[in-house]
Motif scaffolding. Structure first.
Motif: not given
Length: 316
Positions: A38, A42-43
């Motif tokens: 995650a 996400e980044r």
């Protein structure tokens, strides 16, 4: 002299070892470094990357990519009179990876050399080969981006080691009277060398925020520069094929050009940032999936350490 150079065929290669975010997180945890699928997605938008085997070098990855491109182009290796390899991770200090690849292709005599502009390397190599063909110094060129970037990574630094992977992508360029590479633009700013670099004997150092800020602005300017050179507007772009580094940077670039994300080729989720290999990898994937069609207009872009950046407007 020919009016243009044109992409006749493309090819790509990824090593056998696929490392998912979960695999990488488990590997890092063993060294006390915490990350997760995650956190990475996400980044960056990255889900996996491929790592070369210990005995594989850049020329080993370049060879099957080159062979696939030659087959797609219907061209024999003996017909190639120029080989340009973009790589940050050469097999040796010298000879060039291009010379080693030439021998592995079973040919000799043609010009062969490397270009080093990190993640912009393929755009630099493409521009050089295009210029040599237009000048009449070559008729058919093999242009390759190949990297074993995993060997430059500090696996105790989660801000960098989750980003990169290994791979190779290639195109065959041929002299043509029909429109092909319409315009290219190359730039560098050595004052920004410290934001993304590998000091001698060390690993990748990166200031992520500085890279993001520089990348989006530089790519927008380069795109408009090649559009102006070619007498085109952004509306004429069928596909944006940017350097596959970070999904946020890629989306920011598309937005600056006023292009919907549906017209951007995205492969970063599958192989991460493969540096000089990423643009030809993405191009080849889109061609083989049938998304990129003959006659369509492509915007290719790259940005990397140096600080370097470039763009090419291409009729495929």
């Amino acid at each position: 002299m020919p009016a243009y150079s044109r992409i006749l065929g493309s090819g790509s290669y990824l090593p056998e070892r696929r490392v998912s975010n979960a695999d990488l997180a488990a590997q890092l945890a063993a060294d006390g470094v915490e990350t997760s699928d995650a956190w990475i997605q996400e980044r960056t938008g990255i889900q996996a990357r491929y790592f070369a085997a210990p005995n594989q070098c850049s020329s080993d990855l370049a060879l099957p990519a080159a062979q696939a491109a030659l087959q797609a182009a219907g061209v024999e290796a003996a017909d190639i009179d120029l080989i340009v390899v973009a790589t940050t991770t050469p097999d040796m200090t010298f000879p060039s990876t291009a010379a080693l690849l030439q021998a592995k292709l079973g040919v000799h005599g043609c010009a062969a050399f490397d270009v080093q502009a990190v993640c912009s390397g393929f755009l630099y190599a493409l521009s050089v080969a295009d210029a040599m063909i237009r000048a009449g110094n070559a008729r058919k060129a093999l242009v390759i981006g190949a990297e074993v970037f995993s060997r430059l990574l500090d696996f105790k630094d989660r801000t960098t080691c989750v980003l990169f992977g290994d791979g190779a992508g290639a195109v065959v360029l041929g002299a043509s009277e029909e429109p092909g590479i319409l315009a290219t633009a190359l730039h560098a700013d050595g004052r920004q060398a410290g934001v993304l670099c590998v000091p001698q004997g060390e690993y990748v150092h990166m200031d992520g925020q500085a890279v993001f800020k520089l990348a989006v602005g530089a790519l927008e300017k380069a795109a408009h520069e090649v559009l102006e050179k070619a007498g085109r507007t952004a509306d004429s772009i069928d596909w944006l094929i940017p350097h596959q580094a970070n999904l946020r940077i890629m989306k920011g670039t598309a937005k600056k050009l006023g292009l919907p994300e549906e017209r951007m080729v995205v492969t970063v989720h599958e192989h991460g940032n493969t540096s000089a290999a990423s643009v030809p990898l993405a191009l080849d994937a889109a061609v083989r999936e049938g998304r990129v069609q003959r006659g369509q207009t492509l915007m290719l872009e790259g940005v990397g350490g140096g600080f370097t950046w470039g763009a090419a407007l291409v009729v495929y």
